[in-house]
Design an enzyme around this catalytic site. Sequence first.
Site, PDB file in Angstrom:
ATOM      1  N   VAL A  82       0.848  -1.196   0.000  1.00  0.00           N
ATOM      2  CA  VAL A  82       0.000   0.000   0.000  1.00  0.00           C
ATOM      3  C   VAL A  82       0.885   1.248   0.000  1.00  0.00           C
ATOM      4  O   VAL A  82       1.819   1.355   0.795  1.00  0.00           O
ATOM      5  CB  VAL A  82      -0.927   0.048   1.234  1.00  0.00           C
ATOM      6  N   CYS A  83       0.590   2.167  -0.911  1.00  0.00           N
ATOM      7  CA  CYS A  83       1.200   3.496  -0.875  1.00  0.00           C
ATOM      8  C   CYS A  83       0.086   4.512  -1.135  1.00  0.00           C
ATOM      9  O   CYS A  83      -1.096   4.158  -1.124  1.00  0.00           O
ATOM     10  CB  CYS A  83       2.342   3.631  -1.883  1.00  0.00           C
ATOM     11  N   GLY A  84       0.434   5.766  -1.369  1.00  0.00           N
ATOM     12  CA  GLY A  84      -0.601   6.779  -1.555  1.00  0.00           C
ATOM     13  C   GLY A  84      -1.548   6.450  -2.695  1.00  0.00           C
ATOM     14  O   GLY A  84      -2.763   6.503  -2.548  1.00  0.00           O
TER      15      GLY A  84
END
Length: 318
Positions: A82-84
Site C-alpha cells: 500500500v502506498c498513496g
Amino acid sequence: MAADRRFKIFAAADGFGQPLKDAVVAHLRAHPAVAEVVDLGVDKYYAAAAAVARQVSSSSSSSSCSSSDSAPDAPEVRGVVVCGTGAGVCIFANKYPRVYATHCASPADAVNTRSINACNVLALSGMATPPDAAAAIADAWLATPFRAPCPASGDAPWPEDIQRFFDTAPDEMAAIPEAEGLPDSACAICCLRNGMEFEPVGIMPGGEMRIVRESPTSAYVQFKAGSVEPAHHHTFGHDLVVIKGKKKVWNLTKKESYDLVDGDFLFTPAGDVHRVKYFEDTEFFIRWDGHWDIFLDEDLDTAHSAIDAELGAASDSR
C-alpha cells in the site's frame, strides 16, 4: 473458495499507505482462509514493495496458477502493498520474478486480475480506497482462483481457446525474462563480488568480510538475517553502500537511526558509536581511510536486548 485453501500473506506500506495497510492486516488476520499475516511495517514505498516482493518471489508456493513443489498443506504465499496511489508499490513489486502485482480499486478489478493474471501481490491506494472497500477487494482477491469466470468473461466460463491460452500462460509468464538472455552485470562492485572468498568476523556472529584494498581500505561485507553488530566504534570514518538486503543502523553518538536497503548510502564519522541489526541477508561495500580496527562498547546480549526493546517500543507506538 475451497475450504482447505490457506494463505500466508506479507504486507508493507509507506507512510501514506500505513493506515490502510493496518486496517487490511487486521481484516486478513480475522479471515478464515488466512493462516498467517506477516506485517513488514512501514518504509519508503519502493523499499516496502521490495520487502514484500522478495518474500513472494522466493516462495515455492507463491505461484497459484501452476503446480507447486511445496508441501501439499503449505499455505499459498501472497503479498499486500500500500502506498498513496497504489501505483508506486505496484511498479517496484513487479521488478521481482514470479511476482504479479496489480493495483485494484474495486472487487471486480481483483476478480479479473486473479482470473486472468494470477495476481499474487495486491496493491492498494491509501489515499483513494477506504478500509471497508479494501476489505471487500481483499476478500475477492483471496476467493478467486486463476482462470475463474469473472467480469471480463461476462461471469461465464472461459471459452475453449482462452482455456488453452491459460494452460500455457503460467510457464511463459515465469520465463520472462529468461536468465540467459540478460546481459552480464557492468557494475564493478558486483563483478568484484563474483567468486569472492570471505573470512568470518569473529567477534560478530553471522558476519563475513573480505578486505579488497588497504590504505585507503575497502571491503565487501555480508551478514546473515537476524545478525547484530553490538555497539562499537572505529578510529576512522567510513562510507557504506548496501548492495542488497535490509539493515538498521543506530548512531548512538548522534541519537539517530537509519533504515537501509538496496542502493542506500551511509557515512559514519570516526569515533561515532553505532549498533546494527540485519533483517535480511545483507551485503554491502565499505570504504575507509587507514587500517582496519574495531572497539566494542557493549556485549552481544546487551545489544540484542537494547534492539528488541527499541523495536518493540516502536511497534507498540503504531
